[in-house]
Design an enzyme around this catalytic site. Structure first.
Site, PDB file in Angstrom:
ATOM      1  N   TRP A 102       0.821  -1.212   0.000  1.00 32.04           N
ATOM      2  CA  TRP A 102       0.000   0.000   0.000  1.00 32.04           C
ATOM      3  C   TRP A 102       0.855   1.262   0.000  1.00 32.04           C
ATOM      4  O   TRP A 102       0.471   2.277  -0.597  1.00 32.04           O
ATOM      5  CB  TRP A 102      -0.960  -0.023   1.198  1.00 32.04           C
ATOM      6  CG  TRP A 102      -1.922  -1.153   1.091  1.00 32.04           C
ATOM      7  CD1 TRP A 102      -1.957  -2.285   1.855  1.00 32.04           C
ATOM      8  CD2 TRP A 102      -2.965  -1.307   0.121  1.00 32.04           C
ATOM      9  NE1 TRP A 102      -2.959  -3.119   1.434  1.00 32.04           N
ATOM     10  CE2 TRP A 102      -3.596  -2.558   0.370  1.00 32.04           C
ATOM     11  CE3 TRP A 102      -3.430  -0.513  -0.928  1.00 32.04           C
ATOM     12  CZ2 TRP A 102      -4.665  -3.023  -0.390  1.00 32.04           C
ATOM     13  CZ3 TRP A 102      -4.497  -0.981  -1.699  1.00 32.04           C
ATOM     14  CH2 TRP A 102      -5.105  -2.209  -1.433  1.00 32.04           C
ATOM     15  N   ASP A 171      -1.122   6.782   6.617  1.00 31.14           N
ATOM     16  CA  ASP A 171      -2.253   5.928   6.280  1.00 31.14           C
ATOM     17  C   ASP A 171      -2.421   4.945   7.427  1.00 31.14           C
ATOM     18  O   ASP A 171      -1.611   4.038   7.608  1.00 31.14           O
ATOM     19  CB  ASP A 171      -1.971   5.197   4.958  1.00 31.14           C
ATOM     20  CG  ASP A 171      -3.050   4.187   4.593  1.00 31.14           C
ATOM     21  OD1 ASP A 171      -4.026   4.055   5.341  1.00 31.14           O
ATOM     22  OD2 ASP A 171      -2.897   3.530   3.541  1.00 31.14           O
ATOM     23  N   LYS A 195     -11.841  -1.552   8.438  1.00 31.14           N
ATOM     24  CA  LYS A 195     -11.042  -2.441   9.287  1.00 31.14           C
ATOM     25  C   LYS A 195     -11.489  -2.312  10.751  1.00 31.14           C
ATOM     26  O   LYS A 195     -11.985  -3.255  11.338  1.00 31.14           O
ATOM     27  CB  LYS A 195      -9.554  -2.099   9.188  1.00 31.14           C
ATOM     28  CG  LYS A 195      -9.039  -1.833   7.783  1.00 31.14           C
ATOM     29  CD  LYS A 195      -8.901  -3.081   6.952  1.00 31.14           C
ATOM     30  CE  LYS A 195      -8.174  -2.784   5.648  1.00 31.14           C
ATOM     31  NZ  LYS A 195      -8.053  -3.954   4.780  1.00 31.14           N
TER      32      LYS A 195
END
Length: 360
Positions: A102, A171, A195
Site C-alpha cells: 500500500w 495511512d 477495518k
C-alpha cells in the site's frame, strides 16, 4: 445461525453489539418513521449522528482542538492522490517510507503529481520488517508512512521523529483505534473505515488546521481538503449510513473502556497466535520479523502448498473465515481487528495447535 469466526482482512468483522443495534434501528430511527438510510443529510437527526461521531472520535483518540475531522469517500486509495495534490508544492519533494504494497501504491500516485523520494524501504527484504533508518530529501513537502501493513503483517511500533516543519502523514486504515497514538505528532492521518472504524464507504481524515492553509485553490473541488473542512463534510451527500455505523462502533469502543483497553486486548489476541507460531518447531513460520510484527494482521506459512490448502480447507470446515493470505504472497493471514473477540483467537490458536499435532 451458523457460527463463524471472521478473520477477513477487510471489509472486516464488526462488533456484534453494533450490528444488533443497527438492526433494531434500521427501519425506524429514533421514532422518525424513517430508516437511517433515508434521513436527509441536511436534517437535524443526521447532523446529530455526524456530530456525535466527531465528538466521540476526538475524545477517544485525544485529538487536539487545532485538528479537523473530515469524512470523505474513495477509501485510502483516493487519499494517495489527494495528499500530494494538496501538499506537494513546487520546489518541494514528497518523501515516502516503503513498508509494503500500500505504501508502494501511495508513492505511485504521488509520482504523477510531482517530485518524490524514498526515505526508507524494506522492499529488498520482502517487507519483512519496518525500515528503521530515515533519510529525507532536501525541501521535504512531507513524510508519508503506512502505519500497518496488512499484506506482510508488519506495523510501525514508534512514531518517526521529524523536525517540526516537516509534516508527518500516515495511512492508518488498518490499525486506527487499535492502540494509543500521539496524534499531535502527525499533521494528517487518514483511514478507510472497513477495518476498525465501521463498514466500507467512509474515509476518516484527521488533519491539522495549519496544514490546510497549504491547500491550493485550483484543485478539483472534491479533492481539496478545504472543501470538507469549510462545509463540515456536508458539501455534498456524505456516506450517511457508513457514518452512522462509525458512530455506533465508536460508542462500542468507549463501552470497552476506550482505546487503551482495546490495545491491551489486541496485544493479548496477537500473542496467542504468535505463540503458536513460535512454538511450532517451524511448522508455522511468521515472515514478519518479531520487532515489526503486526497486532492486526498475523501472517504465517506452512511447510508446503499442499499443507496450506489442507489447513485452509479444514479451517473453513470448522467455521474459520478469511484465513487465506493475500493473493500477492499466499500463505495464511489472520486479521484480528478490534471487533474480533478474544474467544475467536483462542479457538484459532487451538485449531492451529491441533492441526499441527495431526501432521507431526
Amino acid at each position: 445461525m451458523k457460527q463463524v469466526f471472521n478473520f477477513n482482512a477487510g471489509p472486516a468483522a464488526l462488533p456484534k453489539e453494533v450490528l444488533q443495534k443497527a438492526q433494531v434501528e434500521l427501519l425506524n430511527y429514533q421514532e422518525s418513521g424513517l430508516s437511517v438510510m433515508e434521513l436527509s443529510h441536511r436534517s437535524m437527526l443526521y447532523e446529530n449522528i455526524q456530530n456525535h461521531a466527531t465528538e466521540r472520535l476526538r475524545k477517544l483518540m485525544n485529538i487536539p482542538a487545532d485538528y479537523d475531522i473530515l469524512y470523505m469517500q474513495g477509501g485510502a486509495s483516493l487519499q494517495f492522490s489527494a495528499v500530494p495534490m494538496n501538499f506537494l508544492t513546487e520546489g518541494k519533494t514528497a518523501n515516502y517510507c516503503l513498508s509494503g504494497s500500500w505504501s508502494e501504491k501511495a508513492l505511485k500516485e504521488a509520482k504523477k503529481i510531482g517530485r518524490t523520494h524514498i526515505a526508507s524501504s524494506s522492499k529488498e527484504e520482502n517487507y519483512s520488517h519496518i525500515p528503521e533508518h530515515l533519510e529525507l530529501s532536501e525541501n521535504p513537502a512531507y513524510l508519508h508512512i503506512t502505519s500497518n501493513n496488512t499484506i506482510f503483517g508488519t506495523q510501525w511500533k514508534t512514531t518517526p521523529e521529524l523536525d517540526a516543519e516537516v509534516p508527518l502523514i500516515a495511512d492508518m486504515s488498518s490499525d486506527i483505534l487499535s492502540r494509543t497514538i500521539p496524534v499531535e505528532k502527525y499533521s494528517l492521518i487518514y483511514a478507510g473505515a472497513q477495518k476498525n472504524l465501521g463498514p466500507s464507504g467512509v474515509t476518516v481524515v484527521i488533519v491539522k488546521k495549519e496544514l490546510l492553509k497549504r491547500c491550493p485553490d485550483h484543485l478539483p473541488t472534491m479533492l481539496n481538503y478545504q472543501t470538507f473542512a469549510k462545509n463540515g463534510s456536508l458539501y455534498n451527500t456524505p456516506p450517511t449510513f457508513s457514518i452512522y455505523m462509525l458512530s455506533l462502533v465508536l460508542d462500542w469502543v468507549a463501552d470497552q473502556g476506550g482505546v487503551a483497553q482495546i490495545e491491551a486486548m489486541n496485544a493479548e489476541k496477537a500473542e496467542l497466535i504468535y505463540h503458536v507460531i513460535d512454538s511450532s518447531d517451524s511448522f508455522y513460520k511468521g515472515p514478519a520479523q518479531p520487532g515489526s510484527r503486526s497486532n492486526m494482521n498475523v501472517t504465517f506459512t506452512l511447510p508446503t502448498d499442499e499443507l496450506t490448502k489442507k489447513f485452509l480447507y479444514e479451517a473453513s470446515e470448522h467455521g474459520f473465515i478469511g484465513l487465506s493470505g493475500h493473493r500477492m504472497i499466499g500463505g495464511c493471514r489472520a486479521s484480528i481487528y478490534n471487533a474480533v473477540p478474544l474467544a475467536h483467537c483462542e479457538r484459532l490458536a487451538q485449531f492451529m495447535t491441533d492441526f499441527r499435532t495431526n501432521f507431526m
